[in-house]
Design a protein around this motif. Structure first.
Motif, short mmCIF file in Angstrom:
data_model
loop_
_atom_site.label_atom_id
_atom_site.label_comp_id
_atom_site.label_asym_id
_atom_site.label_seq_id
_atom_site.Cartn_x
_atom_site.Cartn_y
_atom_site.Cartn_z
N VAL A 1 3.50 -14.38 -5.19
CA VAL A 1 2.87 -14.46 -3.61
C VAL A 1 2.58 -13.06 -3.46
N TYR A 2 1.14 -12.62 -3.17
CA TYR A 2 0.47 -11.34 -2.65
C TYR A 2 0.45 -11.20 -1.15
N TYR A 3 0.81 -10.13 -0.88
CA TYR A 3 0.57 -9.94 0.70
C TYR A 3 0.15 -8.45 1.02
N CYS A 4 -0.96 -8.59 1.67
CA CYS A 4 -1.39 -7.41 2.11
C CYS A 4 -0.76 -6.64 3.51
N ASN A 5 -0.81 -5.51 3.50
CA ASN A 5 0.00 -4.66 4.57
C ASN A 5 -1.07 -3.58 4.94
N ILE A 6 -1.01 -3.42 6.48
CA ILE A 6 -1.69 -2.56 7.13
C ILE A 6 -0.93 -1.57 8.08
N ASN B 1 3.65 -1.37 11.13
CA ASN B 1 3.31 -2.22 9.86
C ASN B 1 2.86 -3.46 10.24
N TYR B 2 2.04 -3.83 9.49
CA TYR B 2 1.50 -5.50 9.90
C TYR B 2 1.21 -6.09 8.37
N TRP B 3 1.81 -7.55 8.49
CA TRP B 3 1.79 -8.00 7.12
C TRP B 3 1.03 -9.55 7.32
N GLY B 4 0.31 -9.95 6.34
CA GLY B 4 -0.34 -11.23 5.96
C GLY B 4 0.69 -12.09 5.66
N GLU B 5 0.48 -13.39 5.79
CA GLU B 5 1.31 -14.36 5.19
C GLU B 5 1.44 -14.64 3.94
N GLY B 6 0.55 -13.99 2.96
CA GLY B 6 0.28 -14.21 1.64
C GLY B 6 -0.36 -15.04 1.21
#
Length: 121
Positions: A92-97, A109-114
């Motif tokens: 599962v790939y997650y983006c982070n900003i 830090n903010y994360w997507g759900e993948g």
């Protein structure tokens, strides 16, 4: 409230390509970095790629020149182009900003759900 939404995952054969995209639901006052991570069930989340406001992108050693990260800071979007996919890239790939929503908020830090990437023949 910041939400990051990933897309572009799916099933691909070994040697194939996928493009993952991540879009935030709002813009940021300032962004320190945008990254991709991945996680296999039962294992820790690991770093894949990073682009920062200064300096060249950085990649994990296992990328071996196969992936490319790009993005737009003003639009708070980040893309991961993946070529030459291997079965061990399945995760599962997650983006982070990481950044500031406003000039008076702290750096967070903010994360997507993948999004799931499955590499299999």
């Amino acid at each position: 409230q910041v939400q990051l939404v990933e897309s572009g995952g799916g099933l691909v054969q070994p040697g194939g390509s996928l493009t993952l995209s991540c879009l935030a639901n709002r813009t940021f006052f300032s962004i320190a970095g945008m990254r991709w991570y991945r996680q296999v069930p039962g294992r820790e989340r690991e770093f894949v790629a990073k682009m920062a406001t200064f300096g060249p992108p950085k990649y994990a050693d296992f990328v071996e020149g196969r992936f490319a990260i790009s993005g737009d800071y003003a639009k708070a979007t980040v893309v991961l182009q993946m070529n030459g996919l291997k079965s061990e890239d399945t995760a599962v790939y997650y983006c982070n900003i990481e950044g500031w929503i406003t000039d008076y908020d702290g750096r967070k830090n903010y994360w997507g759900e993948g999004t799931l990437v499955a590499v299999s023949s």
